[in-house]
Design a protein around this motif. Structure first.
Motif, PDB file in Angstrom:
ATOM      1  N   PRO A 114       0.898  -1.060   0.022  1.00 44.55           N
ATOM      2  CA  PRO A 114      -0.170  -0.032   0.050  1.00 44.55           C
ATOM      3  C   PRO A 114       0.912   1.149   0.166  1.00 44.55           C
ATOM      4  CG  PRO A 114       0.087  -0.913   2.167  1.00 44.55           C
ATOM      5  CD  PRO A 114       0.805  -1.822   1.153  1.00 44.55           C
ATOM      6  N   SER A 115       2.082   1.260   0.239  1.00 38.75           N
ATOM      7  CA  SER A 115       3.082   2.340   0.312  1.00 38.75           C
ATOM      8  C   SER A 115       3.190   2.848  -1.025  1.00 38.75           C
ATOM      9  CB  SER A 115       4.257   1.777   0.994  1.00 38.75           C
ATOM     10  OG  SER A 115       5.281   3.026   0.932  1.00 38.75           O
ATOM     11  N   PRO A 116       2.915   4.107  -1.087  1.00 44.54           N
ATOM     12  CA  PRO A 116       3.598   4.675  -2.696  1.00 44.54           C
ATOM     13  C   PRO A 116       4.934   4.588  -3.013  1.00 44.54           C
ATOM     14  CG  PRO A 116       1.676   6.122  -1.625  1.00 44.54           C
ATOM     15  CD  PRO A 116       2.102   5.059  -0.500  1.00 44.54           C
ATOM     16  N   ALA A 117       5.700   4.934  -1.537  1.00 40.93           N
ATOM     17  CA  ALA A 117       7.362   4.817  -1.867  1.00 40.93           C
ATOM     18  C   ALA A 117       7.587   3.473  -2.432  1.00 40.93           C
ATOM     19  CB  ALA A 117       7.777   5.333  -0.538  1.00 40.93           C
ATOM     20  N   PHE A 118       7.002   2.311  -2.235  1.00 46.00           N
ATOM     21  CA  PHE A 118       7.422   1.342  -2.652  1.00 46.00           C
ATOM     22  C   PHE A 118       7.252   1.180  -4.088  1.00 46.00           C
ATOM     23  CE2 PHE A 118       6.618  -3.141  -3.682  1.00 46.00           C
ATOM     24  CZ  PHE A 118       7.334  -3.979  -2.881  1.00 46.00           C
ATOM     25  N   ALA A 119       6.259   1.649  -4.656  1.00 43.96           N
ATOM     26  CA  ALA A 119       5.877   1.695  -6.000  1.00 43.96           C
ATOM     27  C   ALA A 119       6.938   2.534  -6.856  1.00 43.96           C
ATOM     28  CB  ALA A 119       4.604   2.112  -6.109  1.00 43.96           C
ATOM     29  N   ILE A 120       7.379   3.796  -6.253  1.00 42.61           N
ATOM     30  CA  ILE A 120       8.323   4.535  -6.738  1.00 42.61           C
ATOM     31  C   ILE A 120       9.659   3.897  -6.808  1.00 42.61           C
ATOM     32  CG2 ILE A 120       9.372   6.750  -6.700  1.00 42.61           C
ATOM     33  CD1 ILE A 120       6.560   6.827  -7.811  1.00 42.61           C
ATOM     34  N   ALA A 121      10.005   3.395  -5.613  1.00 46.49           N
ATOM     35  CA  ALA A 121      11.320   2.951  -5.600  1.00 46.49           C
ATOM     36  C   ALA A 121      11.441   1.582  -6.721  1.00 46.49           C
ATOM     37  CB  ALA A 121      11.650   2.150  -4.057  1.00 46.49           C
ATOM     38  N   ALA A 122      10.182   1.000  -6.775  1.00 45.83           N
ATOM     39  CA  ALA A 122      10.520  -0.116  -8.021  1.00 45.83           C
ATOM     40  C   ALA A 122      10.516   0.471  -9.390  1.00 45.83           C
ATOM     41  CB  ALA A 122       9.139  -1.187  -7.601  1.00 45.83           C
ATOM     42  N   ALA A 123       9.885   1.453  -9.652  1.00 39.78           N
ATOM     43  CA  ALA A 123       9.708   2.099 -10.798  1.00 39.78           C
ATOM     44  C   ALA A 123      11.062   2.666 -11.335  1.00 39.78           C
ATOM     45  CB  ALA A 123       8.628   3.069 -10.967  1.00 39.78           C
ATOM     46  N   ILE A 124      11.741   3.385 -10.092  1.00 42.48           N
ATOM     47  CA  ILE A 124      13.101   4.031 -10.477  1.00 42.48           C
ATOM     48  C   ILE A 124      14.124   2.933 -10.865  1.00 42.48           C
ATOM     49  CG2 ILE A 124      14.844   5.157  -9.372  1.00 42.48           C
ATOM     50  CD1 ILE A 124      12.746   6.802  -7.753  1.00 42.48           C
ATOM     51  N   GLN A 125      14.194   1.797 -10.089  1.00 40.76           N
ATOM     52  CA  GLN A 125      15.152   0.647 -10.398  1.00 40.76           C
ATOM     53  C   GLN A 125      14.750   0.015 -11.815  1.00 40.76           C
ATOM     54  OE1 GLN A 125      18.091   0.602  -8.733  1.00 40.76           O
ATOM     55  NE2 GLN A 125      17.463   2.175  -7.554  1.00 40.76           N
ATOM     56  N   ALA A 126      13.495  -0.126 -11.926  1.00 40.43           N
ATOM     57  CA  ALA A 126      13.037  -0.642 -13.166  1.00 40.43           C
ATOM     58  C   ALA A 126      13.656   0.111 -14.576  1.00 40.43           C
ATOM     59  CB  ALA A 126      11.531  -1.086 -13.265  1.00 40.43           C
ATOM     60  N   ALA A 127      13.497   1.255 -14.133  1.00 40.70           N
ATOM     61  CA  ALA A 127      13.808   2.366 -15.471  1.00 40.70           C
ATOM     62  C   ALA A 127      15.512   2.434 -15.727  1.00 40.70           C
ATOM     63  CB  ALA A 127      13.488   3.777 -14.964  1.00 40.70           C
ATOM     64  N   ILE A 128      16.357   2.245 -14.582  1.00 40.65           N
ATOM     65  CA  ILE A 128      17.486   2.444 -14.815  1.00 40.65           C
ATOM     66  C   ILE A 128      18.062   0.725 -15.141  1.00 40.65           C
ATOM     67  CG2 ILE A 128      19.704   2.011 -13.243  1.00 40.65           C
ATOM     68  CD1 ILE A 128      18.355   3.973 -11.165  1.00 40.65           C
ATOM     69  N   ALA A 129      17.514  -0.217 -14.854  1.00 46.29           N
ATOM     70  CA  ALA A 129      17.928  -1.525 -15.390  1.00 46.29           C
ATOM     71  C   ALA A 129      17.350  -1.493 -16.763  1.00 46.29           C
ATOM     72  CB  ALA A 129      17.217  -2.845 -14.522  1.00 46.29           C
ATOM     73  N   MET A 130      16.388  -1.034 -17.221  1.00 45.95           N
ATOM     74  CA  MET A 130      15.923  -1.234 -18.765  1.00 45.95           C
ATOM     75  C   MET A 130      16.891  -0.261 -19.567  1.00 45.95           C
ATOM     76  SD  MET A 130      14.054  -2.471 -21.079  1.00 45.95           S
ATOM     77  CE  MET A 130      12.668  -3.232 -20.121  1.00 45.95           C
ATOM     78  N   ILE A 131      17.165   0.881 -19.193  1.00 47.11           N
ATOM     79  CA  ILE A 131      18.008   1.919 -19.923  1.00 47.11           C
ATOM     80  C   ILE A 131      19.621   1.649 -20.009  1.00 47.11           C
ATOM     81  CG2 ILE A 131      18.833   4.261 -19.825  1.00 47.11           C
ATOM     82  CD1 ILE A 131      16.050   5.251 -18.747  1.00 47.11           C
ATOM     83  N   LEU A 132      19.903   0.891 -19.083  1.00 52.32           N
ATOM     84  CA  LEU A 132      21.457   0.517 -19.147  1.00 52.32           C
ATOM     85  C   LEU A 132      21.749  -0.579 -20.021  1.00 52.32           C
ATOM     86  CD1 LEU A 132      22.446   0.097 -15.265  1.00 52.32           C
ATOM     87  CD2 LEU A 132      23.341   1.569 -16.790  1.00 52.32           C
ATOM     88  N   PRO A 133      22.699  -0.740 -20.813  1.00 54.34           N
ATOM     89  CA  PRO A 133      23.000  -1.546 -21.644  1.00 54.34           C
ATOM     90  C   PRO A 133      22.756  -3.065 -21.203  1.00 54.34           C
ATOM     91  CG  PRO A 133      24.604  -0.006 -21.489  1.00 54.34           C
ATOM     92  CD  PRO A 133      24.034   0.269 -20.378  1.00 54.34           C
ATOM     93  N   VAL A 134      22.360  -3.878 -22.134  1.00 56.32           N
ATOM     94  CA  VAL A 134      22.112  -5.442 -21.944  1.00 56.32           C
ATOM     95  C   VAL A 134      23.244  -6.175 -21.066  1.00 56.32           C
ATOM     96  CG1 VAL A 134      21.520  -7.596 -22.870  1.00 56.32           C
ATOM     97  CG2 VAL A 134      20.686  -5.416 -23.882  1.00 56.32           C
ATOM     98  N   ALA A 135      22.996  -6.508 -20.054  1.00 54.87           N
ATOM     99  CA  ALA A 135      24.097  -7.247 -19.221  1.00 54.87           C
ATOM    100  C   ALA A 135      24.542  -8.667 -20.108  1.00 54.87           C
ATOM    101  CB  ALA A 135      23.931  -7.555 -17.780  1.00 54.87           C
ATOM    102  N   PRO A 136      26.003  -9.025 -20.019  1.00 59.66           N
ATOM    103  CA  PRO A 136      26.385 -10.175 -20.595  1.00 59.66           C
ATOM    104  C   PRO A 136      25.393 -11.290 -20.212  1.00 59.66           C
ATOM    105  CG  PRO A 136      28.157  -9.167 -20.073  1.00 59.66           C
ATOM    106  CD  PRO A 136      26.830  -8.478 -19.182  1.00 59.66           C
ATOM    107  N   VAL A 137      25.131 -11.358 -18.836  1.00 54.91           N
ATOM    108  CA  VAL A 137      24.223 -12.576 -18.302  1.00 54.91           C
ATOM    109  C   VAL A 137      23.103 -12.219 -17.661  1.00 54.91           C
ATOM    110  CG1 VAL A 137      24.453 -14.387 -16.456  1.00 54.91           C
ATOM    111  CG2 VAL A 137      26.540 -13.871 -17.514  1.00 54.91           C
TER     112      VAL A 137
END
Length: 358
Positions: A114-137
């Motif tokens: 129910p915490s809005p901060a939980f969703a925002i934290a998840a979205a920020i890291q999801a965006a970073i992981a998606m924007i970074l270059p593809v990892a070898p593994v």
């Protein structure tokens, strides 16, 4: 009063913030650096940026640094990384994939917490992981996030912030406000001054933020003390503070009741000397309760002072022949004395028994 450039650009507030945040800064630096070193040199990840960002974001500079709060933030960020890595395997990377990833991540996060901060934290890291270059593994970044989160929780326990000092600072601020409110109400009752009484009531109503700040820092300190081997000796002190805080929460509410009664009674502008003097004695005892946070030897002194007041709090005996309104004002002081007695460590039943029956 003239305002000079030195007043407008005073460095004191900034220095106070630095002094209050240096432990939090040290926690973040140690956790983020350690997570980066483990990811880069122990696991061989080329750019373990997420390991550092998870550590920084989960700890933060907020006053509420209890381990559970840190762990919940870590779980939110790991959720975002996991979903981002899984979606990248299925749909690839790009602008529309980023939009899908953020949508799915935030909806899943809102379902999980129910915490809005939980969703925002998840979205920020999801965006970073998606924007970074593809990892070898695949899922390498998830491992980086786990490393950063674990180090954040470990640092919270092994390099804890000073919970007792923060809670004590907030407790002093609350008692200062309580004393100020009581002083205005005393003046209003003694002089029959409705304006002073109203200002005292306004101050009593404004005590809630100070109490909430004290409760937040105290709960954070208790949570850290339960897992930190370096703070177990502070648990008794923090538990005593928790007992005082609970009693002062009730005392604050009863002070508002007293304030409303004073405002009503002094409508005729006649001084109410006896209730004013009794409230002044109670306020002095409340100051001793606050002083007992620093010096426990003040606690029995405060208790004896309150017992001396409690034993004579019989409105009919103290105000024979006076109006019902004035006697009701004196009666409204009785629950306040009981709450302050409980704050000194007296069991509630004994505190109530100390008040004469009417």
């Amino acid at each position: 009063m003239p305002v000079t450039w030195r007043t407008r650009f005073s460095p004191r507030p900034g220095l106070a913030r630095v002094r209050g945040s240096w432990i939090a800064v040290a926690q973040i630096v140690v956790a983020a650096t350690g997570a980066f070193l483990i990811g880069r040199y122990l696991l061989g990840h080329e750019t373990p940026m997420i390991a550092a960002t998870v550590s920084i974001s989960s700890l933060g500079l907020a006053r509420d640094a209890r381990p559970r709060q840190v762990a919940e933030t870590v779980v939110g960020m790991l959720t975002g990384i996991l979903l981002s890595e899984a979606l990248r395997l299925g749909v690839g990377s790009g602008w529309w994939q980023l939009a899908i990833t953020l949508s799915v991540t935030m909806l899943v996060a809102r379902f999980l917490s129910p915490s809005p901060a939980f969703a925002i934290a998840a979205a920020i890291q999801a965006a970073i992981a998606m924007i970074l270059p593809v990892a070898p593994v695949p899922f390498t970044r998830l491992l980086d996030g786990v490393i950063g989160g674990v180090l954040a929780v470990v640092v919270t326990a092994l390099l804890p912030r000073n919970p007792a000092a923060a809670a004590l600072r907030d407790a002093r601020a609350f008692f200062a406000g309580f004393d100020a409110a009581a002083a205005r109400l005393v003046t209003g009752a003694r002089r029959g001054d409705r304006l002073r009484a109203e200002r005292g009531l306004e101050k009593a109503r404004g005590l809630q933020p100070a109490l909430d700040a004290w409760r937040t820092s105290l709960e954070s300190g208790l949570s850290i003390a339960r897992i930190s081997p370096f703070l177990r000796g502070r648990r008794a002190e923090l538990d005593r503070q928790a007992r005082i805080l609970h009693a002062m929460d009730l005392a604050m509410r009863n002070l508002r009741v007293v304030g409303r009664r004073i405002v009503y009674v002094v409508e005729d502008r006649q001084p109410r000397t006896v209730p004013g003097e009794v409230l002044a004695e109670i306020a002095r005892a409340a100051t001793l309760v606050g002083a007992s946070l620093d010096d426990i030897a003040q606690e029995p002194i405060a208790r004896e002072s309150l017992l001396a007041i409690a034993r004579r709090l019989d409105p009919a005996a103290m105000l024979p022949g006076e109006s019902l309104g004035e006697q009701a004002l004196l009666s409204s002081l009785r629950p306040l004395v009981v709450d302050l007695l409980v704050a000194t460590g007296m069991p509630p039943a004994e505190a109530r028994a100390a008040i004469p029956r009417i």
